[in-house]
Design a protein around this motif. Structure first.
Motif, PDB file in Angstrom:
ATOM      1  N   UNK A  39      -4.722  35.964  67.747  1.00 23.30           N
ATOM      2  CA  UNK A  39      -3.399  35.521  67.300  1.00 23.30           C
ATOM      3  C   UNK A  39      -3.105  36.127  65.924  1.00 23.30           C
ATOM      4  N   UNK A  40      -4.075  36.056  65.050  1.00 25.91           N
ATOM      5  CA  UNK A  40      -3.888  36.615  63.710  1.00 25.91           C
ATOM      6  C   UNK A  40      -3.632  38.102  63.779  1.00 25.91           C
ATOM      7  N   UNK A  41      -4.359  38.759  64.614  1.00 21.97           N
ATOM      8  CA  UNK A  41      -4.212  40.199  64.761  1.00 21.97           C
ATOM      9  C   UNK A  41      -2.810  40.547  65.263  1.00 21.97           C
ATOM     10  N   UNK A  42      -2.371  39.813  66.269  1.00 21.46           N
ATOM     11  CA  UNK A  42      -1.050  40.059  66.834  1.00 21.46           C
ATOM     12  C   UNK A  42       0.035  39.844  65.790  1.00 21.46           C
ATOM     13  N   UNK A  43      -0.117  38.793  65.012  1.00 18.60           N
ATOM     14  CA  UNK A  43       0.876  38.530  63.973  1.00 18.60           C
ATOM     15  C   UNK A  43       0.883  39.660  62.948  1.00 18.60           C
ATOM     16  N   UNK A  44      -0.294  40.152  62.632  1.00 16.78           N
ATOM     17  CA  UNK A  44      -0.386  41.231  61.644  1.00 16.78           C
ATOM     18  C   UNK A  44       0.373  42.458  62.120  1.00 16.78           C
ATOM     19  N   UNK A  45       0.342  42.694  63.415  1.00 18.44           N
ATOM     20  CA  UNK A  45       0.996  43.885  63.954  1.00 18.44           C
ATOM     21  C   UNK A  45       2.429  43.656  64.395  1.00 18.44           C
ATOM     22  N   UNK A  46       2.660  42.570  65.138  1.00 22.74           N
ATOM     23  CA  UNK A  46       4.007  42.337  65.677  1.00 22.74           C
ATOM     24  C   UNK A  46       4.566  40.980  65.302  1.00 22.74           C
ATOM     25  N   UNK A  47       4.258  40.510  64.125  1.00 25.90           N
ATOM     26  CA  UNK A  47       4.726  39.175  63.762  1.00 25.90           C
ATOM     27  C   UNK A  47       5.912  39.132  62.827  1.00 25.90           C
ATOM     28  N   UNK A  48       6.385  40.289  62.414  1.00 26.01           N
ATOM     29  CA  UNK A  48       7.473  40.348  61.441  1.00 26.01           C
ATOM     30  C   UNK A  48       8.744  39.624  61.866  1.00 26.01           C
ATOM     31  N   UNK A  49       9.047  39.598  63.153  1.00 30.41           N
ATOM     32  CA  UNK A  49      10.309  39.003  63.586  1.00 30.41           C
ATOM     33  C   UNK A  49      10.179  37.638  64.265  1.00 30.41           C
ATOM     34  N   UNK A  50       9.083  36.937  64.005  1.00 29.39           N
ATOM     35  CA  UNK A  50       8.950  35.569  64.510  1.00 29.39           C
ATOM     36  C   UNK A  50       8.569  34.693  63.312  1.00 29.39           C
ATOM     37  N   UNK A  51       8.758  33.373  63.432  1.00 29.54           N
ATOM     38  CA  UNK A  51       8.416  32.469  62.315  1.00 29.54           C
ATOM     39  C   UNK A  51       6.911  32.365  62.102  1.00 29.54           C
ATOM     40  N   UNK A  52       6.289  33.444  61.675  1.00 32.54           N
ATOM     41  CA  UNK A  52       4.833  33.486  61.465  1.00 32.54           C
ATOM     42  C   UNK A  52       4.357  32.488  60.412  1.00 32.54           C
ATOM     43  N   UNK A  53       5.250  32.101  59.498  1.00 35.40           N
ATOM     44  CA  UNK A  53       4.822  31.190  58.435  1.00 35.40           C
ATOM     45  C   UNK A  53       4.524  29.798  58.959  1.00 35.40           C
ATOM     46  N   UNK A  54       4.913  29.528  60.196  1.00 33.27           N
ATOM     47  CA  UNK A  54       4.620  28.202  60.769  1.00 33.27           C
ATOM     48  C   UNK A  54       3.250  28.176  61.415  1.00 33.27           C
ATOM     49  N   UNK A  55       2.503  29.252  61.242  1.00 39.74           N
ATOM     50  CA  UNK A  55       1.143  29.316  61.792  1.00 39.74           C
ATOM     51  C   UNK A  55       0.158  29.428  60.642  1.00 39.74           C
ATOM     52  N   UNK A  56      -0.791  28.510  60.577  1.00 38.28           N
ATOM     53  CA  UNK A  56      -1.771  28.536  59.497  1.00 38.28           C
ATOM     54  C   UNK A  56      -3.147  28.156  60.014  1.00 38.28           C
ATOM     55  N   UNK A  57      -4.130  28.163  59.100  1.00 39.11           N
ATOM     56  CA  UNK A  57      -5.492  27.862  59.532  1.00 39.11           C
ATOM     57  C   UNK A  57      -5.616  26.414  59.956  1.00 39.11           C
TER      58      UNK A  57
END
Length: 104
Positions: A39-57
Motif C-alpha cells: 500500500x505504501x509503495x503504491x501511494x508513493x508511485x500513484x498516490x498523488x491524486x487520492x486522499x493519501x493523507x488519510x492513510x497512516x501507520x
DNA sequence: GGACTGACTCGGT
DNA sequence: AACCGAGCCAGTC
C-alpha cells in the motif's frame, strides 16, 4: 505492478470520508492484499491524486518525510493530532463512538 | 539467484 | 518507550 491491485487500493482510499483515517494495513485488508508495505509503495508511485493523507501507520504515526504535510492536511479536515500522533481509536474509519470494530 | 530498500505491522524483550 | 526479528512484496543493482 499489477494494475488491478493499484486500482483496488486507490478506490479504497478514495472512499475514506474526510475527517476519518485508515492504517496502511486496513487499506491492504480492504483491498484484499496481505501486505501493508505494498500500500505504501503504491501511494508513493500513484498516490498523488487520492486522499493519501488519510492513510497512516497502525499506531497513528506518519512516515517521517510526510509528517508535516500530512498532519496539516488532516488538521484542515478536523482531525486533531496529539503531537506527531493521531488518535486512531477516535478517527479510524468505522470507529464512530471511540469503539473500533477491532481496536487493538 | 542474492542482498538491500521502503509511505508497514506485530509479537517478544 | 525502545529495540529486535520475522513476515510481507515489488523494485533495483
Amino acid at each position: 505492478m499489477d494494475e488491478q491491485t493499484v486500482e483496488q487500493v486507490r478506490s479504497v482510499i478514495a472512499s475514506i470520508p474526510p475527517g476519518r483515517v485508515l492504517s496502511y494495513g486496513d487499506v491492504a485488508e480492504l483491498a484484499g492484499l496481505r501486505s501493508a508495505r505494498l500500500v505504501g509503495r503504491i501511494l508513493a508511485e500513484d498516490g498523488a491524486d487520492v486522499p493519501w493523507h488519510r492513510v497512516l501507520r497502525a499506531d497513528g504515526n506518519t512516515a517521517e518525510h510526510l509528517r508535516r504535510r500530512q498532519l496539516d492536511l488532516l488538521r484542515a479536515e478536523g482531525v486533531a493530532p496529539r503531537g506527531d500522533r493521531v488518535d486512531m481509536r477516535r478517527y479510524r474509519w468505522g470507529a464512530e463512538s471511540g469503539r473500533a470494530p477491532e481496536s487493538r
